[in-house]
Design an enzyme around this catalytic site. Structure first.
Site, PDB file in Angstrom:
ATOM      1  N   ASP A 142       0.696  -1.275  -0.089  1.00  0.00           N
ATOM      2  CA  ASP A 142       0.052   0.089  -0.015  1.00  0.00           C
ATOM      3  C   ASP A 142       1.090   1.351   0.055  1.00  0.00           C
ATOM      4  O   ASP A 142       1.504   1.727   0.900  1.00  0.00           O
ATOM      5  CB  ASP A 142      -0.757  -0.067   1.284  1.00  0.00           C
ATOM      6  CG  ASP A 142      -1.871   1.184   1.245  1.00  0.00           C
ATOM      7  OD1 ASP A 142      -1.904   1.859   0.121  1.00  0.00           O
ATOM      8  OD2 ASP A 142      -2.340   1.414   2.176  1.00  0.00           O
ATOM      9  N   LYS A 169       1.473   7.922   0.320  1.00  0.00           N
ATOM     10  CA  LYS A 169       2.197   8.038   1.679  1.00  0.00           C
ATOM     11  C   LYS A 169       3.659   8.653   1.967  1.00  0.00           C
ATOM     12  O   LYS A 169       4.296   8.466   1.103  1.00  0.00           O
ATOM     13  CB  LYS A 169       2.255   6.436   2.385  1.00  0.00           C
ATOM     14  CG  LYS A 169       0.685   5.890   2.710  1.00  0.00           C
ATOM     15  CD  LYS A 169       0.965   4.422   3.198  1.00  0.00           C
ATOM     16  CE  LYS A 169      -0.424   3.820   3.515  1.00  0.00           C
ATOM     17  NZ  LYS A 169      -1.223   4.238   4.504  1.00  0.00           N
ATOM     18  N   GLU A 212      -7.830   2.477   0.295  1.00  0.00           N
ATOM     19  CA  GLU A 212      -8.205   1.588  -0.982  1.00  0.00           C
ATOM     20  C   GLU A 212      -8.693   0.286  -0.267  1.00  0.00           C
ATOM     21  O   GLU A 212      -9.483  -0.515  -0.991  1.00  0.00           O
ATOM     22  CB  GLU A 212      -6.681   1.291  -1.501  1.00  0.00           C
ATOM     23  CG  GLU A 212      -5.768   0.297  -0.935  1.00  0.00           C
ATOM     24  CD  GLU A 212      -5.436   0.635   0.404  1.00  0.00           C
ATOM     25  OE1 GLU A 212      -5.465   1.732   0.948  1.00  0.00           O
ATOM     26  OE2 GLU A 212      -5.008  -0.202   1.389  1.00  0.00           O
ATOM     27  N   ARG A 216     -11.084  -0.307   2.255  1.00  0.00           N
ATOM     28  CA  ARG A 216     -12.553  -0.270   2.102  1.00  0.00           C
ATOM     29  C   ARG A 216     -13.085  -0.758   0.858  1.00  0.00           C
ATOM     30  O   ARG A 216     -14.393  -1.446   0.790  1.00  0.00           O
ATOM     31  CB  ARG A 216     -12.859   0.822   2.716  1.00  0.00           C
ATOM     32  CG  ARG A 216     -12.839   1.975   2.103  1.00  0.00           C
ATOM     33  CD  ARG A 216     -12.969   3.344   2.969  1.00  0.00           C
ATOM     34  NE  ARG A 216     -11.633   3.415   3.942  1.00  0.00           N
ATOM     35  CZ  ARG A 216     -11.782   4.457   4.804  1.00  0.00           C
ATOM     36  NH1 ARG A 216     -12.676   5.299   4.826  1.00  0.00           N
ATOM     37  NH2 ARG A 216     -10.780   4.465   5.754  1.00  0.00           N
TER      38      ARG A 216
HETATM   39  N1  BES Z   1      -3.325   0.389   5.237  1.00  0.00           N
HETATM   40  C1  BES Z   1      -3.510   1.560   5.793  1.00  0.00           C
HETATM   41  C2  BES Z   1      -3.880   1.339   7.308  1.00  0.00           C
HETATM   42  C3  BES Z   1      -2.855   1.078   8.184  1.00  0.00           C
HETATM   43  C4  BES Z   1      -2.133   2.039   8.774  1.00  0.00           C
HETATM   44  C5  BES Z   1      -2.356  -0.316   8.437  1.00  0.00           C
HETATM   45  C6  BES Z   1      -1.007   1.634   9.507  1.00  0.00           C
HETATM   46  C7  BES Z   1      -1.401  -0.791   9.117  1.00  0.00           C
HETATM   47  C8  BES Z   1      -0.719   0.419   9.908  1.00  0.00           C
HETATM   48  C9  BES Z   1      -5.010   1.861   5.009  1.00  0.00           C
HETATM   49  O1  BES Z   1      -5.251   1.502   3.669  1.00  0.00           O
HETATM   50  C10 BES Z   1      -4.710   3.460   5.012  1.00  0.00           C
HETATM   51  O2  BES Z   1      -3.774   3.941   4.546  1.00  0.00           O
HETATM   52  N2  BES Z   1      -5.641   3.955   5.785  1.00  0.00           N
HETATM   53  C11 BES Z   1      -5.826   5.626   5.994  1.00  0.00           C
HETATM   54  C12 BES Z   1      -7.124   6.065   5.535  1.00  0.00           C
HETATM   55  C13 BES Z   1      -7.318   7.353   5.254  1.00  0.00           C
HETATM   56  C14 BES Z   1      -6.552   8.003   4.028  1.00  0.00           C
HETATM   57  C15 BES Z   1      -8.873   7.884   4.970  1.00  0.00           C
HETATM   58  C16 BES Z   1      -5.326   5.887   7.282  1.00  0.00           C
HETATM   59  O3  BES Z   1      -5.889   5.242   8.172  1.00  0.00           O
HETATM   60  O4  BES Z   1      -4.817   6.695   7.559  1.00  0.00           O
HETATM   61 ZN    ZN Z   2      -3.983  -0.151   3.126  1.00  0.00          ZN
HETATM   62 ZN    ZN Z   3      -4.128   2.830   2.106  1.00  0.00          ZN
END
Ligand code: BES
Ligand code: ZN
Ligand code: ZN
Length: 469
Positions: free
Chosen positions: A240, A247, A319, A321
């Site tokens: 991701d 990120k 992504e 969800r």
């Molecule tokens: N894969 C990440 C969530 C994650 C964060 C998993 C840390 C493991 C450790 C997910 O896809 C994500 O990036 N979520 C974002 C959502 C936001 C952009 C609405 C988040 O939680 O920051």
């Molecule tokens: Zn993710």
């Molecule tokens: Zn993500």
């Protein structure tokens, strides 16, 4: 390692002597000295030598409340000392329950995990025979413990695997091989079939990668009836990057673990098949790589989904969800299970809320919440329920599509993600979402960097066991 049952302990050979805190009296008869430097504190051990120079390991089980994590004591001892063991090591198991013996075997197995799979020199497997002395019948505990520990190690290896190797296609191949070995059915839907069937959200997330998305369907259905009892849906993002909503680079390498939910789904179906539980289970893994490319989906795009609902993309990093939306829709439309559970490393928000000690649990079904919470304590893979109030729904209203994938607001992130998923469950009455972002991957004494924990295998397998009729 192999595990054996004996009726009595040979005190002239090597053995492990489990001991509760401040309860040396219970094992006094086996001690070569009166006062060893040991009080039975959790996960401590003390080596003494017996009459024949044989090793006697006193190991601490700690207090009553610490018995739920008994694996850890055995894991630590084996991890640190097994290189010195002879062919056989005994465990004095007279005072251990069948469940505790199973936990001990899981601990021994977990100590066999080799994180250095990609080193040029691989360590040899430990060939020790662990012999449990007990007057009880313990064969089932030994077998279950071995299968469970092996599965935990297999899913850890998947989560720890590098993302250039662990592509969606690789996960599909892993599932096919597992299905052959454990005798269950596996179908891997590739790009063309996904297009035909309408997995538009999975396809959108995967658009920016040369490693094309797949949906993996694993089926273990031993019962005469076709009705599926439980469907598990897993988020399988093999890397991701965040996509165009990219990120930051710090810790980005850890985003190889964003398929932790998928790993649990794959592992549990394999384990349930190996344990030959009389229950119909289907696993659905939605796997893609969230990459940056000219072809990537963009913030602002409106995409379609398996359900037919249109989704406005606000953030391409939300992504998980999206792929789960398709998995859940597919499950409710085609599989129609009695229980529906999804697992996902879904939000950073759940990590900020619960840290590394509990998964976020979301459900409107209080019976499922209670069962899962109770099992969570018992297997030390805990969950904590977070709200699903209707009030959060308006955060996901979109002006131009049926729903948007993010409110744009950094508040209540884990609940907002769960509410998004709920929109694709057609109000399934026995649905539960577990956000395992904080518990699936993290620091441990067994590796320098963060690594897979194996969280979820025992929790979900025990949940499934509780539904075997
Ligand atoms: N894969 C990440 C969530 C994650 C964060 C998993 C840390 C493991 C450790 C997910 O896809 C994500 O990036 N979520 C974002 C959502 C936001 C952009 C609405 C988040 O939680 O920051
Ligand atoms: Zn993710
Ligand atoms: Zn993500």
């Amino acid at each position: 390692m192999t595990y054996k049952h004996t009726k009595s302990l040979d005190v002239l050979q090597d053995f492990i002597l489990p001991c509760r805190k401040d309860n040396l009296d219970a094992i006094k008869e086996f001690l070569p000295i009166d006062k060893p430097d040991f009080d039975g504190s959790f996960s401590t051990y003390q080596l003494l030598y017996g009459k024949e120079g044989n090793r006697i390991y006193l190991i601490g089980l700690g207090e009553e409340k610490e018995l739920v994590k008994l694996e850890e004591t055995f894991r630590k001892l084996a991890f640190e000392t097994q290189k010195h063991w002879d062919k056989t090591i005994q465990v004095y198991a007279e005072d251990l329950s069948e469940d505790q013996i199973k936990k001990a075997v899981i601990g021994f197995e977990m100590a066999q995990y080799q994180i250095g799979e990609y080193k040029s020199e691989i360590k040899k497997d430990q060939k020790t025979v662990v012999s449990f002395s007990s007057s009880k019948t313990i064969k089932k505990s030994l077998d279950e413990g071995k299968f469970t520990g092996e599965t935990i190690n297999k899913i850890k290896a998947l989560v720890d695997a590098p993302p250039n190797i662990k592509t969606p296609e690789f996960l599909g191949k892993w599932a096919k091989k597992s299905a052959k070995e454990a005798d269950y059915k596996c179908t891997v839907l590739k790009e063309k079939e996904l297009e035909k069937k309408g997995f538009d959200a999975v396809l959108s997330v995967g658009k920016g990668s040369v490693n094309k998305p797949v949906v993996i369907i694993t089926e273990y259905t031993p019962k005469k009836t076709k009705k599926v009892d439980i469907t598990l849906v897993g988020k399988g993002i093999t890397f991701d990057s965040g996509g165009l909503s990219i990120k930051p680079s710090t810790n980005l390498h850890y985003m190889k673990s964003d398929m932790g939910g998928a790993a649990v789904v794959l592992g549990v179906v394999e384990l349930v098949a190996k344990l030959k539980l009389n229950i119909n289970i289907v696993g659905v893994v939605c796997s893609a790589e969230n990459a940056v490319d000219a072809e990537s989906y963009r913030p602002g795009d409106v995409i379609n989904s398996y359900s037919g609902k249109t989704i406005e993309i606000i953030d391409t990093d939300a992504e998980g969800r999206l792929v789960l939306a398709d998995g859940l829709s597919y499950a409710v439309k085609k599989i129609k299970p009695e229980y529906l559970i999804d697992l996902a490393t879904l939000t950073g928000s759940v990590v900020r809320t619960l840290g590394y000690h509990a998964a976020g649990m979301f459900t409107n079904n209080e019976e499922m919440a209670k069962t899962t919470s109770d099992i969570g304590y018992k297997v030390h893979e805990r969950v904590w329920q977070l709200p699903m109030f209707e009030d959060y729904e308006s955060d996901l209203h979109s002006d131009i599509a049926d729903i948007r994938n993010f409110s744009g607001n950094p508040l209540a992130g884990a609940t907002n993600a769960a509410k998004f998923l709920e929109a694709f469950t057609e109000d399934h009455e026995k649905w539960m979402h577990l956000d395992i972002a904080g518990v699936s991957f993290g620091s441990s004494p067994y590796a320098k960097m963060k690594s897979a924990s194996g969280y979820g295998i025992q929790l979900i397998t025990e949940f499934i066991k509780s539904k075997v009729s």
